[in-house]
Design an enzyme around this catalytic site. Structure first.
Site, PDB file in Angstrom:
ATOM      1  N   TYR A 270       0.853  -1.201   0.000  1.00  0.00           N
ATOM      2  CA  TYR A 270       0.000   0.000   0.000  1.00  0.00           C
ATOM      3  C   TYR A 270       0.889   1.251   0.000  1.00  0.00           C
ATOM      4  O   TYR A 270       0.658   2.193  -0.763  1.00  0.00           O
ATOM      5  CB  TYR A 270      -0.893  -0.051   1.247  1.00  0.00           C
ATOM      6  CG  TYR A 270      -1.825   1.117   1.441  1.00  0.00           C
ATOM      7  CD1 TYR A 270      -3.040   1.182   0.767  1.00  0.00           C
ATOM      8  CD2 TYR A 270      -1.508   2.144   2.323  1.00  0.00           C
ATOM      9  CE1 TYR A 270      -3.916   2.245   0.964  1.00  0.00           C
ATOM     10  CE2 TYR A 270      -2.367   3.206   2.529  1.00  0.00           C
ATOM     11  CZ  TYR A 270      -3.574   3.263   1.855  1.00  0.00           C
ATOM     12  OH  TYR A 270      -4.427   4.326   2.056  1.00  0.00           O
TER      13      TYR A 270
ATOM     14  N   ALA B  31       3.908   1.532  -1.098  1.00  0.00           N
ATOM     15  CA  ALA B  31       4.578   1.658  -2.404  1.00  0.00           C
ATOM     16  C   ALA B  31       3.646   2.306  -3.417  1.00  0.00           C
ATOM     17  O   ALA B  31       4.043   3.213  -4.160  1.00  0.00           O
ATOM     18  CB  ALA B  31       5.003   0.273  -2.900  1.00  0.00           C
TER      19      ALA B  31
ATOM     20  N   LYS C 103       1.046   4.229  -2.777  1.00  0.00           N
ATOM     21  CA  LYS C 103       0.725   5.609  -2.393  1.00  0.00           C
ATOM     22  C   LYS C 103       1.929   6.531  -2.574  1.00  0.00           C
ATOM     23  O   LYS C 103       1.780   7.717  -2.879  1.00  0.00           O
ATOM     24  CB  LYS C 103       0.215   5.641  -0.948  1.00  0.00           C
ATOM     25  CG  LYS C 103      -1.137   4.951  -0.758  1.00  0.00           C
ATOM     26  CD  LYS C 103      -2.229   5.646  -1.565  1.00  0.00           C
ATOM     27  CE  LYS C 103      -3.599   5.069  -1.307  1.00  0.00           C
ATOM     28  NZ  LYS C 103      -4.649   5.774  -2.080  1.00  0.00           N
TER      29      LYS C 103
HETATM   30  P1  NAP Z   1     -13.357   3.413   1.833  1.00  0.00           P
HETATM   31  O1  NAP Z   1     -14.295   4.009   2.812  1.00  0.00           O
HETATM   32  O2  NAP Z   1     -12.926   1.997   1.996  1.00  0.00           O
HETATM   33  O3  NAP Z   1     -13.975   3.608   0.364  1.00  0.00           O
HETATM   34  C1  NAP Z   1     -13.258   3.150  -0.745  1.00  0.00           C
HETATM   35  C2  NAP Z   1     -13.970   3.573  -2.004  1.00  0.00           C
HETATM   36  O4  NAP Z   1     -13.171   3.118  -3.121  1.00  0.00           O
HETATM   37  C3  NAP Z   1     -15.343   2.947  -2.147  1.00  0.00           C
HETATM   38  O5  NAP Z   1     -16.224   3.891  -2.693  1.00  0.00           O
HETATM   39  C4  NAP Z   1     -15.110   1.800  -3.138  1.00  0.00           C
HETATM   40  O6  NAP Z   1     -16.236   1.550  -3.966  1.00  0.00           O
HETATM   41  C5  NAP Z   1     -14.013   2.388  -3.994  1.00  0.00           C
HETATM   42  N1  NAP Z   1     -13.251   1.365  -4.707  1.00  0.00           N
HETATM   43  C6  NAP Z   1     -12.441   0.403  -4.201  1.00  0.00           C
HETATM   44  N2  NAP Z   1     -11.922  -0.326  -5.193  1.00  0.00           N
HETATM   45  C7  NAP Z   1     -12.419   0.169  -6.353  1.00  0.00           C
HETATM   46  C8  NAP Z   1     -12.257  -0.155  -7.712  1.00  0.00           C
HETATM   47  N3  NAP Z   1     -11.473  -1.176  -8.118  1.00  0.00           N
HETATM   48  N4  NAP Z   1     -12.909   0.580  -8.645  1.00  0.00           N
HETATM   49  C9  NAP Z   1     -13.720   1.602  -8.273  1.00  0.00           C
HETATM   50  N5  NAP Z   1     -13.914   1.964  -6.988  1.00  0.00           N
HETATM   51  C10 NAP Z   1     -13.276   1.251  -6.048  1.00  0.00           C
HETATM   52  O7  NAP Z   1     -11.986   4.235   1.746  1.00  0.00           O
HETATM   53  P2  NAP Z   1     -11.643   5.734   2.209  1.00  0.00           P
HETATM   54  O8  NAP Z   1     -11.129   5.660   3.595  1.00  0.00           O
HETATM   55  O9  NAP Z   1     -12.746   6.661   1.885  1.00  0.00           O
HETATM   56  O10 NAP Z   1     -10.375   6.012   1.278  1.00  0.00           O
HETATM   57  C11 NAP Z   1     -10.435   6.825   0.127  1.00  0.00           C
HETATM   58  C12 NAP Z   1      -9.009   7.062  -0.351  1.00  0.00           C
HETATM   59  O11 NAP Z   1      -8.262   7.697   0.684  1.00  0.00           O
HETATM   60  C13 NAP Z   1      -8.258   5.773  -0.688  1.00  0.00           C
HETATM   61  O12 NAP Z   1      -7.443   5.976  -1.820  1.00  0.00           O
HETATM   62  C14 NAP Z   1      -7.400   5.532   0.545  1.00  0.00           C
HETATM   63  O13 NAP Z   1      -6.251   4.793   0.249  1.00  0.00           O
HETATM   64  C15 NAP Z   1      -7.085   6.956   0.945  1.00  0.00           C
HETATM   65  N6  NAP Z   1      -6.723   7.057   2.373  1.00  0.00           N
HETATM   66  C16 NAP Z   1      -7.599   6.709   3.359  1.00  0.00           C
HETATM   67  C17 NAP Z   1      -7.188   6.797   4.687  1.00  0.00           C
HETATM   68  C18 NAP Z   1      -8.078   6.436   5.836  1.00  0.00           C
HETATM   69  O14 NAP Z   1      -7.581   6.406   6.997  1.00  0.00           O
HETATM   70  N7  NAP Z   1      -9.347   6.144   5.636  1.00  0.00           N
HETATM   71  C19 NAP Z   1      -5.897   7.240   4.990  1.00  0.00           C
HETATM   72  C20 NAP Z   1      -5.033   7.586   3.965  1.00  0.00           C
HETATM   73  C21 NAP Z   1      -5.463   7.490   2.659  1.00  0.00           C
HETATM   74  P3  NAP Z   1     -17.264   0.304  -3.780  1.00  0.00           P
HETATM   75  O15 NAP Z   1     -17.608   0.202  -2.326  1.00  0.00           O
HETATM   76  O16 NAP Z   1     -18.415   0.720  -4.641  1.00  0.00           O
HETATM   77  O17 NAP Z   1     -16.569  -0.916  -4.317  1.00  0.00           O
END
Ligand code: NAP
Length: 243
Positions: free
Chosen positions: A151, A153, A155
């Site tokens: 992950y 790598a 990011k």
């Molecule tokens: P989340 O609540 O798990 O939501 C992930 C979203 O990505 C969902 O809408 C999911 O859609 C979609 N998704 C996953 N795989 C997909 C694919 N192959 N094609 C299209 N859509 C896909 O995650 P989040 O926490 O909101 O994270 C959003 C972003 O922020 C991510 O890139 C994550 O790495 C980054 N981030 C999050 C955190 C944290 O602490 N939460 C920290 C640092 C970075 P479906 O449900 O419809 O499949």
């Protein structure tokens, strides 16, 4: 009306970003993969509040589906003014326990998906001579996270990629920036027990988990004219955890 594509907008940060952008007057394309009901509800809420949203199913790990989505948006709405490359999946595991499939999946969705989406949207933005790109990295992309090496790598790759396209696209009036969230309260962290969450929060100088709105607000600022002199930057939204 400006048009924004938000990948992974059915839940979490993407959902809140889509709702916030709609309030700012954007037509929003709510991309999703599995959570159709939730994506439809996001659009229903936006549309019934007077905004404009459509849900679009496309797997960000499949280049042909990304091409189809961007073409659909271009053909139906004329321009793509903003893309938020947000869709992502986690992988919490010791590196030595990660399978080939798990490694490939995380890189396909989190890195190649972002690159492909930005390439396709970039073609349209460069010909428009305007546009705005915001990618989602992570604090682990900045400093590396134990048990999250693959992950990290992906990011970290997003950060270098965003800086590169900021330079490549700048002459065409397209800005590209990255947001690097810390510990945000979404289902991505639902694998953690309550006591694990409190342990993490204890380490955060601002003593709380971030909210999806904290991240959405940074994305909105980067997308706005208030950030018109900002490109190629990484904005950390992490409560001071990583400085
Ligand atoms: P989340 O609540 O798990 O939501 C992930 C979203 O990505 C969902 O809408 C999911 O859609 C979609 N998704 C996953 N795989 C997909 C694919 N192959 N094609 C299209 N859509 C896909 O995650 P989040 O926490 O909101 O994270 C959003 C972003 O922020 C991510 O890139 C994550 O790495 C980054 N981030 C999050 C955190 C944290 O602490 N939460 C920290 C640092 C970075 P479906 O449900 O419809 O499949």
């Amino acid at each position: 009306m400006k048009t924004a594509i938000i990948s992974g907008a059915s839940r979490g940060i993407g959902k809140t970003t889509a709702i916030s952008l709609a309030k700012e007057g954007y037509r929003v394309i709510v991309n999703y993969l599995n959570s159709q009901e939730s994506a439809d509800k996001v659009c229903e809420d936006i549309n019934s509040a007077g905004g404009s949203a459509i849900a679009y199913k496309a797997d960000m790990s499949d280049p042909s589906q990304i091409v189809a989505m961007t073409q659909y948006v271009k053909n139906n709405f004329g321009s793509i003014d903003l893309v938020v490359a947000n869709a992502g999946i986690g992988l919490n595991s010791l590196l030595i326990d990660c399978s080939d499939e798990e490694i490939r999946k995380v890189i396909d969705v989190n890195l190649i998906g972002v690159i492909t989406l930005c390439r396709e949207v970039g073609k349209i933005m460069l010909s428009q001579k305007s546009g705005n790109i915001v990618t989602l990295s992570s604090m682990w992309g900045q400093v590396g996270g134990s048990c999250e090496s693959v992950y990290s790598a992906a990011k970290g790759g997003i950060i270098a990629f965003t800086k590169a396209i900021a330079k490549e696209f700048s002459l065409s009036g397209v800005r590209a920036n990255c947001v690097a969230p810390g510990f945000i309260d979404t289902s991505m962290n639902s694998n953690l027990s309550q006591s694990d969450k409190l342990t993490v929060i204890d380490e955060i100088p601002l003593f709380r988990a971030g909210s999806p709105q904290d991240v959405a607000d940074a994305i909105l600022w980067l997308a706005s004219e208030k950030a018109s002199y900002v490109t190629g930057q990484v904005i950390s939204v992490n409560g001071g955890l990583i400085i």
